[in-house]
Design a protein around this motif. Structure first.
Motif, short mmCIF file in Angstrom:
data_model
loop_
_atom_site.label_atom_id
_atom_site.label_comp_id
_atom_site.label_asym_id
_atom_site.label_seq_id
_atom_site.Cartn_x
_atom_site.Cartn_y
_atom_site.Cartn_z
N ASN A 39 -7.60 4.32 -3.91
CA ASN A 39 -8.64 4.70 -2.94
C ASN A 39 -9.82 3.73 -2.98
N PRO B 288 -5.60 13.21 -0.61
CA PRO B 288 -4.93 11.99 -0.14
C PRO B 288 -5.23 10.79 -1.05
N TYR B 289 -4.22 9.96 -1.26
CA TYR B 289 -4.38 8.77 -2.10
C TYR B 289 -3.77 7.56 -1.40
N THR B 290 -4.42 6.44 -1.59
CA THR B 290 -3.84 5.15 -1.22
C THR B 290 -3.92 4.25 -2.44
N THR C 148 0.81 5.37 0.14
CA THR C 148 -0.03 6.52 0.51
C THR C 148 0.73 7.82 0.28
N ASP C 149 0.02 8.81 -0.22
CA ASP C 149 0.63 10.12 -0.46
C ASP C 149 -0.49 11.14 -0.65
N THR C 150 -0.13 12.41 -0.53
CA THR C 150 -1.06 13.50 -0.80
C THR C 150 -0.57 14.24 -2.03
N SER D 35 0.84 -1.20 0.00
CA SER D 35 0.00 0.00 0.00
C SER D 35 0.88 1.25 0.00
#
Length: 281
Positions: free
Chosen positions: A245, A84-86, A77-79, A75
């Motif tokens: 997401n 925000p995204y996963t 994750t970042d913005t 996974s």
């Protein structure tokens, strides 16, 4: 009733993401051992094309160890742009090999064959950033085992020699490794990159072979032709189907997007995330 349906939908979505993904390759009814397979391709009079045709047939027939079939979820994750995204991706737990759990051979291949195998299994090759992320998430981190470079480094004999070095390292991790624990540090990666098409003719782009301090031995390099494959090269497959997401999409769509590509690429969007396939070489 609506609330119940909403909860059911959420649970179904979460289940689809967390459920273990399987490599889309059929399983052979009569598994081929690496020892037998090595004898088939070790003939030095064989052309590279002939050797790779034999490798492809073995893969297409499902002659890979069982421990490679269950993919590992990573996974990310970042913005990006204040959102925000996963991103959930699914990768091969180790580099592609031929054989059984008890007797397998890591199989260096040219990028031409690597792409054919990726297409066959509904997968892609990793980017540089993905190689780094895979190493970060790996539970088994092996110290690279370089062999001094010679003209023989592209031969099956040296493939087998390096295979033994890596398997000696894995001896203490054998149970965990065969249960599909994410493993890295044992090979360089064939990666997808804008540098594939950056020269007059297509090249293989390689990167990685991280040491235990997380620093790679091999920087991004594209000076070998697309018919080069030496003992240090490994093929790590990444499933094309990913979840952004919680919604299903593809690795290729992520890489084509100038914003979303930052999740898995540190060279911007990659419009051609694949190697050209040649029938003769």
């Amino acid at each position: 009733m609506r609330k119940f349906l909403f909860i059911l939908l959420v649970l179904t979505n979460l289940y689809s993401i967390s459920y273990s993904q399987q490599l889309k390759l059929k399983k052979s009814k009569s598994q081929l051992s690496a020892t037998t397979f090595s004898e088939q391709i070790a003939d030095t009079t064989r052309s590279l094309l002939n050797r790779e045709e034999t490798i492809y047939r073995a893969i297409a027939q499902g002659n890979i160890p069982d421990y490679l079939r269950k993919l590992v979820k990573i996974s990310i994750t970042d913005t990006l742009a204040n959102k925000p995204y996963t991103l959930d991706i699914f990768v091969l737990p180790d580099y592609l090999s031929i054989g059984t759990n008890e007797d397998y051979l890591y199989m260096p291949v040219t990028p031409i064959l690597a792409q054919k195998i990726a297409n066959l299994s509904h997968c892609s090759l990793p980017t540089k950033k993905l190689v780094d992320l895979i190493y970060q998430h790996a539970k088994i981190k092996l110290e690279p085992q370089p062999i001094p470079p010679t003209k023989a480094m592209t031969t099956v004999a040296v493939f087998e020699k390096h295979n033994l070095l890596v398997q000696d390292q894995l001896f203490g991790f054998n149970k965990a490794h065969l249960n599909g624990l994410l493993t890295a540090g044992n090979k360089k990666d064939i990666i997808i990159s804008n540098k594939i098409y950056g020269e007059n003719s297509p090249r293989v782009v390689i990167y990685g072979w991280h040491k235990t301090d997380s620093k790679p031995i091999q920087p991004v390099y594209n000076k070998h032709s697309n018919t080069w494959a030496d003992y240090s090269h490994g093929l790590r497959l990444v499933q094309n189907k990913v979840y952004l997401n919680g919604k299903s999409t593809t690795l290729q769509k992520i890489l084509a997007d100038p914003v979303l590509s930052k999740l898995i690429s540190d060279e911007g969007s990659i419009e051609k995330p694949f190697y050209p396939i040649f029938e003769k070489y």
